[in-house]
Write a protein that holds these residues in place. Structure first.
Motif, PDB file in Angstrom:
ATOM      1  N   MET A 149      19.860  -3.739  26.596  1.00 39.10           N
ATOM      2  CA  MET A 149      21.186  -3.175  26.818  1.00 39.10           C
ATOM      3  C   MET A 149      22.098  -4.249  27.408  1.00 39.10           C
ATOM      4  O   MET A 149      21.689  -5.017  28.279  1.00 39.10           O
ATOM      5  CB  MET A 149      21.101  -1.984  27.773  1.00 39.10           C
ATOM      6  CG  MET A 149      22.450  -1.367  28.111  1.00 39.10           C
ATOM      7  SD  MET A 149      22.290  -0.108  29.416  1.00 39.10           S
ATOM      8  CE  MET A 149      21.252   1.104  28.581  1.00 39.10           C
ATOM      9  N   GLN A 150      23.321  -4.292  26.921  1.00 34.58           N
ATOM     10  CA  GLN A 150      24.309  -5.227  27.430  1.00 34.58           C
ATOM     11  C   GLN A 150      25.488  -4.467  28.019  1.00 34.58           C
ATOM     12  O   GLN A 150      26.007  -3.526  27.415  1.00 34.58           O
ATOM     13  CB  GLN A 150      24.812  -6.154  26.310  1.00 34.58           C
ATOM     14  CG  GLN A 150      25.816  -7.184  26.779  1.00 34.58           C
ATOM     15  CD  GLN A 150      26.364  -8.029  25.621  1.00 34.58           C
ATOM     16  OE1 GLN A 150      26.263  -7.633  24.456  1.00 34.58           O
ATOM     17  NE2 GLN A 150      26.929  -9.189  25.939  1.00 34.58           N
ATOM     18  N   MET A 151      25.906  -4.897  29.239  1.00 34.13           N
ATOM     19  CA  MET A 151      27.089  -4.340  29.873  1.00 34.13           C
ATOM     20  C   MET A 151      28.082  -5.476  30.106  1.00 34.13           C
ATOM     21  O   MET A 151      27.690  -6.642  30.236  1.00 34.13           O
ATOM     22  CB  MET A 151      26.723  -3.636  31.184  1.00 34.13           C
ATOM     23  CG  MET A 151      25.698  -2.536  30.993  1.00 34.13           C
ATOM     24  SD  MET A 151      25.328  -1.618  32.496  1.00 34.13           S
ATOM     25  CE  MET A 151      26.816  -0.652  32.686  1.00 34.13           C
ATOM     26  N   PHE A 152      29.361  -5.136  30.120  1.00 35.07           N
ATOM     27  CA  PHE A 152      30.411  -6.144  30.195  1.00 35.07           C
ATOM     28  C   PHE A 152      31.178  -6.008  31.507  1.00 35.07           C
ATOM     29  O   PHE A 152      31.633  -4.910  31.861  1.00 35.07           O
ATOM     30  CB  PHE A 152      31.367  -6.003  29.009  1.00 35.07           C
ATOM     31  CG  PHE A 152      30.680  -6.103  27.674  1.00 35.07           C
ATOM     32  CD1 PHE A 152      30.510  -7.330  27.048  1.00 35.07           C
ATOM     33  CD2 PHE A 152      30.176  -4.968  27.043  1.00 35.07           C
ATOM     34  CE1 PHE A 152      29.871  -7.426  25.823  1.00 35.07           C
ATOM     35  CE2 PHE A 152      29.540  -5.051  25.822  1.00 35.07           C
ATOM     36  CZ  PHE A 152      29.386  -6.289  25.203  1.00 35.07           C
ATOM     37  N   ALA A 153      31.336  -7.145  32.208  1.00 31.68           N
ATOM     38  CA  ALA A 153      31.992  -7.124  33.512  1.00 31.68           C
ATOM     39  C   ALA A 153      33.444  -6.680  33.418  1.00 31.68           C
ATOM     40  O   ALA A 153      33.958  -6.007  34.314  1.00 31.68           O
ATOM     41  CB  ALA A 153      31.910  -8.523  34.144  1.00 31.68           C
ATOM     42  N   ASN A 154      34.118  -7.061  32.326  1.00 33.82           N
ATOM     43  CA  ASN A 154      35.540  -6.716  32.178  1.00 33.82           C
ATOM     44  C   ASN A 154      35.767  -5.430  31.387  1.00 33.82           C
ATOM     45  O   ASN A 154      36.907  -5.037  31.165  1.00 33.82           O
ATOM     46  CB  ASN A 154      36.284  -7.872  31.507  1.00 33.82           C
ATOM     47  CG  ASN A 154      35.713  -8.232  30.147  1.00 33.82           C
ATOM     48  OD1 ASN A 154      34.575  -7.888  29.851  1.00 33.82           O
ATOM     49  ND2 ASN A 154      36.500  -8.927  29.339  1.00 33.82           N
ATOM     50  N   ARG A 155      34.688  -4.779  30.958  1.00 36.00           N
ATOM     51  CA  ARG A 155      34.780  -3.501  30.243  1.00 36.00           C
ATOM     52  C   ARG A 155      33.645  -2.607  30.719  1.00 36.00           C
ATOM     53  O   ARG A 155      32.685  -2.365  29.995  1.00 36.00           O
ATOM     54  CB  ARG A 155      34.694  -3.742  28.726  1.00 36.00           C
ATOM     55  CG  ARG A 155      35.795  -4.596  28.135  1.00 36.00           C
ATOM     56  CD  ARG A 155      37.031  -3.779  27.802  1.00 36.00           C
ATOM     57  NE  ARG A 155      36.763  -2.940  26.650  1.00 36.00           N
ATOM     58  CZ  ARG A 155      36.899  -3.352  25.382  1.00 36.00           C
ATOM     59  NH1 ARG A 155      37.300  -4.585  25.119  1.00 36.00           N
ATOM     60  NH2 ARG A 155      36.654  -2.533  24.388  1.00 36.00           N
ATOM     61  N   SER A 231      27.952 -12.144  21.580  1.00 36.40           N
ATOM     62  CA  SER A 231      28.275 -10.741  21.774  1.00 36.40           C
ATOM     63  C   SER A 231      29.344 -10.585  22.855  1.00 36.40           C
ATOM     64  O   SER A 231      29.088 -10.815  24.046  1.00 36.40           O
ATOM     65  CB  SER A 231      27.007  -9.961  22.178  1.00 36.40           C
ATOM     66  OG  SER A 231      27.295  -8.592  22.370  1.00 36.40           O
ATOM     67  N   LEU A 232      30.548 -10.181  22.446  1.00 42.03           N
ATOM     68  CA  LEU A 232      31.679  -9.921  23.318  1.00 42.03           C
ATOM     69  C   LEU A 232      32.123  -8.482  23.129  1.00 42.03           C
ATOM     70  O   LEU A 232      31.714  -7.818  22.159  1.00 42.03           O
ATOM     71  CB  LEU A 232      32.816 -10.897  23.000  1.00 42.03           C
ATOM     72  CG  LEU A 232      32.513 -12.384  23.234  1.00 42.03           C
ATOM     73  CD1 LEU A 232      33.676 -13.246  22.752  1.00 42.03           C
ATOM     74  CD2 LEU A 232      32.202 -12.658  24.697  1.00 42.03           C
ATOM     75  N   PRO A 233      32.955  -7.943  24.014  1.00 37.31           N
ATOM     76  CA  PRO A 233      33.338  -6.529  23.894  1.00 37.31           C
ATOM     77  C   PRO A 233      33.851  -6.121  22.518  1.00 37.31           C
ATOM     78  O   PRO A 233      33.551  -5.018  22.049  1.00 37.31           O
ATOM     79  CB  PRO A 233      34.425  -6.375  24.965  1.00 37.31           C
ATOM     80  CG  PRO A 233      34.050  -7.383  26.003  1.00 37.31           C
ATOM     81  CD  PRO A 233      33.509  -8.557  25.232  1.00 37.31           C
ATOM     82  N   ASP A 234      34.608  -7.000  21.854  1.00 37.09           N
ATOM     83  CA  ASP A 234      35.192  -6.643  20.559  1.00 37.09           C
ATOM     84  C   ASP A 234      34.623  -7.458  19.407  1.00 37.09           C
ATOM     85  O   ASP A 234      35.231  -7.513  18.327  1.00 37.09           O
ATOM     86  CB  ASP A 234      36.718  -6.821  20.610  1.00 37.09           C
ATOM     87  CG  ASP A 234      37.356  -5.897  21.630  1.00 37.09           C
ATOM     88  OD1 ASP A 234      37.036  -4.689  21.610  1.00 37.09           O
ATOM     89  OD2 ASP A 234      38.148  -6.384  22.461  1.00 37.09           O
ATOM     90  N   ALA A 235      33.485  -8.082  19.617  1.00 37.54           N
ATOM     91  CA  ALA A 235      32.911  -8.914  18.559  1.00 37.54           C
ATOM     92  C   ALA A 235      31.408  -9.049  18.729  1.00 37.54           C
ATOM     93  O   ALA A 235      30.888  -9.063  19.852  1.00 37.54           O
ATOM     94  CB  ALA A 235      33.560 -10.299  18.564  1.00 37.54           C
ATOM     95  N   LEU A 236      30.728  -9.145  17.592  1.00 34.86           N
ATOM     96  CA  LEU A 236      29.304  -9.474  17.551  1.00 34.86           C
ATOM     97  C   LEU A 236      29.118 -10.385  16.351  1.00 34.86           C
ATOM     98  O   LEU A 236      29.143  -9.941  15.203  1.00 34.86           O
ATOM     99  CB  LEU A 236      28.445  -8.214  17.423  1.00 34.86           C
ATOM    100  CG  LEU A 236      26.927  -8.450  17.337  1.00 34.86           C
ATOM    101  CD1 LEU A 236      26.417  -9.194  18.559  1.00 34.86           C
ATOM    102  CD2 LEU A 236      26.190  -7.138  17.153  1.00 34.86           C
ATOM    103  N   GLU A 237      28.952 -11.671  16.618  1.00 33.10           N
ATOM    104  CA  GLU A 237      28.952 -12.667  15.553  1.00 33.10           C
ATOM    105  C   GLU A 237      27.638 -13.439  15.518  1.00 33.10           C
ATOM    106  O   GLU A 237      27.105 -13.826  16.564  1.00 33.10           O
ATOM    107  CB  GLU A 237      30.112 -13.652  15.742  1.00 33.10           C
ATOM    108  CG  GLU A 237      31.491 -12.995  15.732  1.00 33.10           C
ATOM    109  CD  GLU A 237      32.595 -13.982  16.020  1.00 33.10           C
ATOM    110  OE1 GLU A 237      32.279 -15.175  16.258  1.00 33.10           O
ATOM    111  OE2 GLU A 237      33.774 -13.574  16.024  1.00 33.10           O
TER     112      GLU A 237
END
Length: 254
Positions: A149-155, A231-237
């Motif tokens: 699981m991945q969580m985002f500090a800014n989201r 893997s970023l909040p609005d992207a998975l590349e």
């Protein structure tokens, strides 16, 4: 006398109809018989034109059209399209010629639910439907091996769940990466085929603070594959995939 004429006329009409249909043929071939949910479903459309006319789709002066109909096999219910885009790139096929075109069926239909589906290619020329052979394919979940699981500090309201699953493919087994967002948004990302896997070791999935996702799995007795994603909040590349010998140093090293 009239009855005697009706039968020959009917036969001629039927023969004429079959001749017209045979003037243009359209076929669809899929890469595989089954796909893990979320994979892009690639196929190749093969159009052969034996008619005296030119077949044209996608140009400003084109009067022909090409599309694919998809049905759920269990009840033969036709699926509604989810996009208005063309199934293939625009094309012209002159008389006596043929052309092969790439298509991605899942870009036009919602095919996430595991089930068996039927796809039928259709070309309309001079108001006549030319239908190809129906192709069946299955959507499967895959067999889960591990997850993270991945969580985002800014989201803080966004959570991304990763799963590594395997499924038989090309006379072996392949490893797939699935990802789904929950929380502030619900989104299924494209499932990625990471290649062949030898399941004598459990594949590892590491998520770095920088947003890198690193998967390491055994390819054969002597080699491992290291796959890296961003893997970023609005992207998975997808970034890269390399072959390594030592899994101890390849797991999280950049």
């Amino acid at each position: 006398m009239i009855k005697k004429l009706i039968a020959p006329l009917f036969v001629l009409q039927m023969l004429g109809g079959f001749a017209a249909v045979s003037e243009i043929s359209v076929d669809l071939k899929l890469d595989f018989n089954d796909y893990v949910s979320g994979e892009r479903i690639r196929g190749v459309v093969d159009i052969a034109n034996s008619s005296p006319d030119k077949v044209s789709c996608g140009y400003s002066n084109s009067e022909d059209s090409f599309f694919i109909e998809v049905y759920r096999a269990s009840d033969m219910r036709e699926l509604k399209r989810t996009s208005d885009g063309m199934f293939v790139s625009r094309f012209r096929v002159d008389s006596g010629e043929g052309q092969k075109l790439e298509t991605f069926i899942g870009d036009h239909f919602s095919l996430k639910t595991p089930s068996r589906y039927l796809a039928k290619p259709v070309l309309v020329h001079n108001r006549v439907r030319y239908e190809g052979q129906i192709r069946a394919f299955d959507i499967v979940e895959g067999v889960k091996l591990s997850g993270a699981m991945q969580m985002f500090a800014n989201r803080r309201g966004l959570v991304r769940d990763f799963e590594l699953v395997y499924w038989p493919r090309r006379r072996g087994e392949h490893l797939f990466l699935k990802a789904r967002d929950t929380g502030e948004t619900n989104r299924d990302w494209q499932t990625r085929d990471l290649g062949s896997i030898l399941r004598i070791d459990k594949p590892s999935l590491s998520i770095l603070k920088s947003g890198e996702v690193i998967i390491l799995h055994r390819l054969n007795q002597d080699q491992f594959l290291r796959s890296e994603f961003w893997s970023l909040p609005d992207a998975l590349e997808f970034r890269s995939q390399t072959m390594v010998q030592d899994p101890e140093t390849a797991g999280t090293m950049r």
